[in-house]
Design a protein around this motif. Sequence first.
Motif, short mmCIF file in Angstrom:
data_model
loop_
_atom_site.label_atom_id
_atom_site.label_comp_id
_atom_site.label_asym_id
_atom_site.label_seq_id
_atom_site.Cartn_x
_atom_site.Cartn_y
_atom_site.Cartn_z
N ALA A 111 17.54 48.01 -76.24
CA ALA A 111 16.59 47.05 -76.82
C ALA A 111 17.29 45.83 -77.45
CB ALA A 111 15.70 47.75 -77.84
N PRO A 112 18.37 46.00 -78.23
CA PRO A 112 19.03 44.82 -78.81
C PRO A 112 19.55 43.85 -77.74
CG PRO A 112 19.79 46.80 -79.92
CD PRO A 112 18.96 47.24 -78.75
N VAL A 113 20.05 44.38 -76.63
CA VAL A 113 20.56 43.53 -75.55
C VAL A 113 19.41 42.74 -74.92
CG1 VAL A 113 21.70 43.52 -73.29
CG2 VAL A 113 22.54 45.01 -75.10
N LEU A 114 18.30 43.42 -74.65
CA LEU A 114 17.15 42.75 -74.04
C LEU A 114 16.54 41.71 -74.97
CD1 LEU A 114 15.47 45.79 -72.25
CD2 LEU A 114 16.89 43.99 -71.25
N VAL A 115 16.46 42.03 -76.26
CA VAL A 115 15.93 41.06 -77.24
C VAL A 115 16.86 39.85 -77.34
CG1 VAL A 115 15.44 40.69 -79.68
CG2 VAL A 115 14.58 42.73 -78.54
N GLY A 116 18.16 40.12 -77.40
CA GLY A 116 19.13 39.02 -77.47
C GLY A 116 19.07 38.14 -76.23
N ALA A 117 18.90 38.75 -75.05
CA ALA A 117 18.79 37.97 -73.81
C ALA A 117 17.52 37.14 -73.81
CB ALA A 117 18.81 38.91 -72.60
N GLY A 118 16.43 37.71 -74.31
CA GLY A 118 15.17 36.95 -74.38
C GLY A 118 15.27 35.77 -75.33
N VAL A 119 15.91 35.99 -76.49
CA VAL A 119 16.08 34.90 -77.45
C VAL A 119 16.99 33.82 -76.87
CG1 VAL A 119 17.12 34.33 -79.68
CG2 VAL A 119 15.61 36.30 -79.49
N VAL A 154 15.61 27.36 -72.79
CA VAL A 154 14.46 26.59 -72.30
C VAL A 154 14.11 25.48 -73.27
CG1 VAL A 154 11.97 26.75 -71.84
CG2 VAL A 154 13.51 28.44 -70.88
N VAL A 155 14.13 25.77 -74.57
CA VAL A 155 13.84 24.74 -75.58
C VAL A 155 14.87 23.61 -75.49
CG1 VAL A 155 13.82 24.29 -78.06
CG2 VAL A 155 12.58 26.24 -77.14
N LEU A 156 16.15 23.95 -75.33
CA LEU A 156 17.18 22.91 -75.21
C LEU A 156 17.02 22.09 -73.94
CD1 LEU A 156 20.32 24.84 -76.52
CD2 LEU A 156 19.04 23.04 -77.68
N VAL A 162 14.13 21.47 -72.37
CA VAL A 162 12.96 20.60 -72.58
C VAL A 162 13.34 19.44 -73.49
CG1 VAL A 162 10.66 20.50 -73.63
CG2 VAL A 162 11.24 22.37 -72.08
N ALA A 163 14.09 19.73 -74.54
CA ALA A 163 14.52 18.67 -75.46
C ALA A 163 15.41 17.66 -74.76
CB ALA A 163 15.24 19.27 -76.66
N ALA A 164 16.21 18.12 -73.79
CA ALA A 164 17.09 17.21 -73.06
C ALA A 164 16.31 16.27 -72.15
CB ALA A 164 18.09 18.01 -72.24
N GLN A 165 15.16 16.70 -71.67
CA GLN A 165 14.36 15.87 -70.76
C GLN A 165 13.38 14.96 -71.48
OE1 GLN A 165 15.06 15.73 -67.53
NE2 GLN A 165 16.69 17.16 -68.04
N TRP A 166 13.11 15.23 -72.74
CA TRP A 166 12.13 14.46 -73.51
C TRP A 166 12.71 13.09 -73.87
CZ3 TRP A 166 7.60 17.13 -74.66
CH2 TRP A 166 6.67 16.42 -75.41
N PRO A 167 11.98 12.00 -73.61
CA PRO A 167 12.53 10.68 -73.94
C PRO A 167 12.55 10.44 -75.45
CG PRO A 167 10.30 10.46 -73.14
CD PRO A 167 10.67 11.91 -73.00
N GLY A 168 13.46 9.60 -75.88
CA GLY A 168 13.58 9.27 -77.29
C GLY A 168 12.65 8.15 -77.69
N CYS A 169 12.73 7.75 -78.95
CA CYS A 169 11.89 6.68 -79.47
C CYS A 169 12.38 5.34 -78.96
CB CYS A 169 11.94 6.67 -81.00
SG CYS A 169 11.30 8.17 -81.73
N SER A 170 11.44 4.48 -78.65
CA SER A 170 11.78 3.15 -78.17
C SER A 170 12.14 2.26 -79.36
CB SER A 170 10.60 2.55 -77.42
OG SER A 170 10.88 1.23 -77.06
N HIS A 171 13.18 1.48 -79.20
CA HIS A 171 13.57 0.53 -80.24
C HIS A 171 12.88 -0.82 -80.01
CE1 HIS A 171 16.83 2.75 -82.24
NE2 HIS A 171 16.94 3.34 -81.08
N VAL A 172 12.24 -0.95 -78.85
CA VAL A 172 11.62 -2.22 -78.48
C VAL A 172 10.12 -2.02 -78.35
CG1 VAL A 172 11.53 -4.01 -76.72
CG2 VAL A 172 13.70 -2.93 -77.26
N LEU A 173 9.36 -2.91 -79.00
CA LEU A 173 7.91 -2.92 -78.86
C LEU A 173 7.59 -3.87 -77.71
CD1 LEU A 173 6.90 -3.15 -82.62
CD2 LEU A 173 7.02 -1.12 -81.19
N PRO A 174 7.02 -3.38 -76.60
CA PRO A 174 6.83 -4.21 -75.41
C PRO A 174 5.75 -5.27 -75.60
CG PRO A 174 5.86 -2.06 -75.08
CD PRO A 174 6.55 -2.02 -76.40
N LEU A 175 5.91 -6.37 -74.85
CA LEU A 175 4.91 -7.44 -74.84
C LEU A 175 3.85 -7.14 -73.79
CD1 LEU A 175 7.26 -10.55 -75.04
CD2 LEU A 175 5.96 -9.50 -76.88
N ALA A 176 2.65 -7.70 -74.00
CA ALA A 176 1.56 -7.50 -73.05
C ALA A 176 1.84 -8.23 -71.74
CB ALA A 176 0.25 -7.97 -73.65
#
Length: 180
Positions: free
Chosen positions: A57-65, A71-73, A75-89
């Motif tokens: 059980a500890p091995v399976l729990v550790g593997a799941g964690v 997966v979280v890392l 997703v975080a790597a693919q998520w775009p960051g904040c824009s420093h530029v406010l675009p014009l119309a």
Amino acid sequence: MTRRSRRTLPAALTALVLLALGALVATSAIQTLLERTPLVALDTVVGTLGRTSWQAAPVLVGAGVAAAVGVVLLVAAQWPGCSHVLPLATPPAGTDLVGGWHRTDLATRLRRRALAVEGVDRAAVHVRRRRVRVRARTHRASTAELRTSLAAALGADLDALGLARRPRLRVGVASTRKER
């Protein structure tokens, strides 16, 4: 458009965990070399891992964690960051490029515009993607009229810039004197 990475926090947390594990291993190795009782004995770790089966059980729990953190890392790597530029119309005249206002440039422009309003002694402007917050100081005792005129001046300036999405404007005025 310049984007700030959202990978900073996940990378920092991962680095801290790896640093802590490395410090623990290094401390134990140095203690073993100095013939002192190590914080974590290598023989104990190797013996425990040798007796543990893959179906435990500890091995399976550790593997799941570990899989969930991975997966979280990812997703975080693919998520775009904040824009420093406010675009014009609309793009700047004569170009095919999409332009915009950098946040610090817009904050400087709005601060100068706020200081041009009569009665404003100091001003601080914070620009975010969807809001602009202005804090002004005045020597006047009454601030209601100044707040209205400052909001109107800055609102007109924001409208004239032609931003694709006009940020919400919040104006606060504080007095250095007390109202009688």
